[in-house]
Design a protein around this motif. Structure first.
Motif, mmCIF file in Angstrom:
data_model
loop_
_atom_site.group_PDB
_atom_site.id
_atom_site.type_symbol
_atom_site.label_atom_id
_atom_site.label_comp_id
_atom_site.label_asym_id
_atom_site.label_seq_id
_atom_site.Cartn_x
_atom_site.Cartn_y
_atom_site.Cartn_z
ATOM 1 N N PRO A 181 0.826 -1.227 0.000
ATOM 2 C CA PRO A 181 0.000 0.000 0.000
ATOM 3 C C PRO A 181 0.849 1.261 0.000
ATOM 4 O O PRO A 181 1.855 1.334 0.714
ATOM 5 N N TRP A 182 0.453 2.214 -0.801
ATOM 6 C CA TRP A 182 1.054 3.545 -0.901
ATOM 7 C C TRP A 182 2.519 3.485 -1.344
ATOM 8 O O TRP A 182 3.312 4.367 -1.031
ATOM 9 N N ARG A 183 2.856 2.436 -2.082
ATOM 10 C CA ARG A 183 4.182 2.293 -2.659
ATOM 11 C C ARG A 183 4.048 2.004 -4.152
ATOM 12 O O ARG A 183 3.052 1.435 -4.597
ATOM 13 N N SER A 184 5.061 2.373 -4.907
ATOM 14 C CA SER A 184 5.060 2.127 -6.345
ATOM 15 C C SER A 184 6.051 1.029 -6.694
ATOM 16 O O SER A 184 7.075 0.852 -6.015
ATOM 17 N N THR A 240 0.858 1.752 -8.671
ATOM 18 C CA THR A 240 0.734 2.278 -7.311
ATOM 19 C C THR A 240 -0.576 1.783 -6.717
ATOM 20 O O THR A 240 -1.634 1.911 -7.354
ATOM 21 N N PHE A 275 -3.292 1.905 -3.522
ATOM 22 C CA PHE A 275 -3.785 2.693 -2.385
ATOM 23 C C PHE A 275 -4.805 1.836 -1.636
ATOM 24 O O PHE A 275 -5.835 1.459 -2.207
ATOM 25 N N LYS A 285 -7.475 4.748 3.095
ATOM 26 C CA LYS A 285 -6.578 5.866 2.826
ATOM 27 C C LYS A 285 -6.303 5.983 1.331
ATOM 28 O O LYS A 285 -5.201 5.736 0.837
ATOM 29 N N SER A 286 -7.356 6.335 0.613
ATOM 30 C CA SER A 286 -7.252 6.549 -0.832
ATOM 31 C C SER A 286 -8.196 7.667 -1.226
ATOM 32 O O SER A 286 -9.002 8.130 -0.403
#
Length: 445
Positions: free
Chosen positions: A45-48, A68, A70, A74-75
């Motif tokens: 999550p929240w990483r590419s 990416t 999300f 939290k998106s």
């Protein structure tokens, strides 16, 4: 937060570009796309991470890019979201979009991502409306106003107003239900004062909303005057290029010509109109009629006078048409000398450019009255809800001042006002209001 059926869309404009983004949101995204997406490393999550898009039928690589993920809540939408940044070839992006659809992920409707953000409580309805205004803003002023609204500026004004109305409702409810039990109540004067304060706040919001309309839609400025006063030359000078035909022959402009320009953050549509005079020519006469109509409709008119000649009856007639409107008098042809009988007006020369900066400063000053920096941006239905609140409040205040209203009637009218404000905020929105707001969005937002 509620995970709805998954949706997908291309989130970047059509046409070739360096990067194209495909956005998906909803339940079971990773399992549904596992047949054609391969990630270089574990998707966190929240990483590419690097991603390969494969053809499910033969395993061939369709494209490579960045993925990416999300994680809900939290998106942007409050749901699980996946965004792919790929090469911006429309053929390629549409091919990848087809893979999502074949996997059972529905194509998103216009504004559906933002609508889900609203339904999941990530933003309120005023903020959702601001997203569309940010995307479509034509000037820096419109962009700044929309950005402030996205940050919750309008909500911060509406919520305290709603709380004040609920507080007043509670007092009136107690006055009705427990009038004989010694519970403190409000006097007639206190109730009237409370309603006046609420009315004042609503009217202030309406003023800001009207300013927002001007900032979003722009202003119209009409150049009017006698034939050969130099309207077309001034029109070209303000635009900065030769748009209108300039000729010493009177009556060259038979119909109005329009062009857009920006001045100090204001979006302006400038109109060069036909010279206003009495004429037997049927075509020119129609042009004169349209000129008069245009000056009455414009937010601002510029009365162009040949300043090198003494005032005449024609100029006085045009001045009479402009009475009660927002207009600027300009004395053109200052390069030939201004006749001493002219006592007022901005002196300019459309030929040399003399005085043009002063004219532009005055235009900006006049438009600044409309373009309040605290402007709020509302849709037509939202604006109607605010107007409805004002009408109810005005009627209530009038009745209170005449002593012709009872607490039970006040409660009904307060509920009507509260309902209108709650629709604005999206606390209890009607489906027609939601449709109007989200229909303005592009697919992918």
């Amino acid at each position: 937060m509620h995970q709805r059926e998954p949706i997908v869309a291309i989130a970047t404009p059509s046409g070739e570009s360096a990067i194209g983004v495909i956005r998906a949101s909803g339940a079971n995204l990773l399992s549904l796309t596992s047949g054609f997406l391969r990630f270089r490393s574990q998707l966190k999550p929240w990483r590419s991470t690097m991603v390969k898009v494969l053809n499910p039928s033969n395993g061939n690589i369709i494209d490579e890019g960045i993925a990416t993920f999300f994680k809900a809540p939290k998106s942007y939408t409050g749901e699980d979201m996946l965004e792919l940044s790929l090469h911006g070839n429309p053929l390629l992006l549409n091919r990848v979009l087809e893979l999502f659809i074949d996997a059972g992920i529905r194509l998103a409707l216009p504004g559906e991502f933002t609508k889900r953000a609203f339904l999941n409580g990530k933003i309120d309805l005023t903020q959702a409306s601001a997203v569309a205004d940010i995307i479509s803003a034509k000037t820096h002023l419109a962009l700044e106003s929309a950005m402030r609204q996205l940050q919750g500026e309008l909500s911060h004004k509406l919520l305290p107003l709603r709380e004040e109305i609920l507080r007043l409702s509670a007092y009136l409810e107690a006055q009705i239900e427990f009038s004989e039990e010694g519970i403190p109540t409000l006097s007639h004067e206190e109730i009237l004062d409370a309603f006046n304060k609420i009315l004042s706040q609503v009217q202030s919001l309406l003023k800001s909303a009207r300013a927002g309309d001007f900032i979003r839609g722009g202003f119209s400025i009409a150049l009017v005057g006698l034939p050969n006063s130099g309207k077309s030359s001034l029109f070209n000078r303000l635009l900065g290029f030769e748009r209108s035909i300039v000729s010493p022959v009177a009556g060259t402009t038979r119909d109005f010509i329009s062009e857009s320009l920006r001045l100090s953050g204001f979006l302006i549509t400038l109109f060069d109109t036909a010279g206003i005079r009495s004429t037997e020519d049927s075509i020119e006469s129609e042009g004169v009629k349209r000129s008069i109509q245009k000056l009455k409709q414009a937010h601002l008119s510029i009365h162009v006078v040949d300043g090198s000649l003494p005032p005449c009856e024609g100029d006085l007639y045009i001045k009479s048409l402009l009475e009660g409107t927002n207009y600027i008098k300009v004395l053109n042809k200052s390069d030939l000398g201004i006749h001493p009988m002219h006592k007022e007006g901005i002196k300019v020369s459309a030929l040399t450019g003399e005085g043009i900066d002063s004219l532009i400063d005055e235009i900006i000053s006049r438009l600044g009255v409309f373009g309040d920096c605290s402007a709020i941006l509302l849709s037509s239905k939202q604006l109607n809800h605010l107007k409805k609140s004002e009408e109810v409040l005005k009627s209530t205040v009038d009745k209170l001042q005449a002593g012709e209203i009872f607490p039970e009637i006040l409660m009904v009218e307060l509920r009507e006002i509260t309902s209108a404000l709650e629709e604005l905020l999206g606390i209890s929105p009607g489906e027609d209001l939601l449709s109007e707001i989200f229909s303005r969005f592009c697919i992918g937002k």
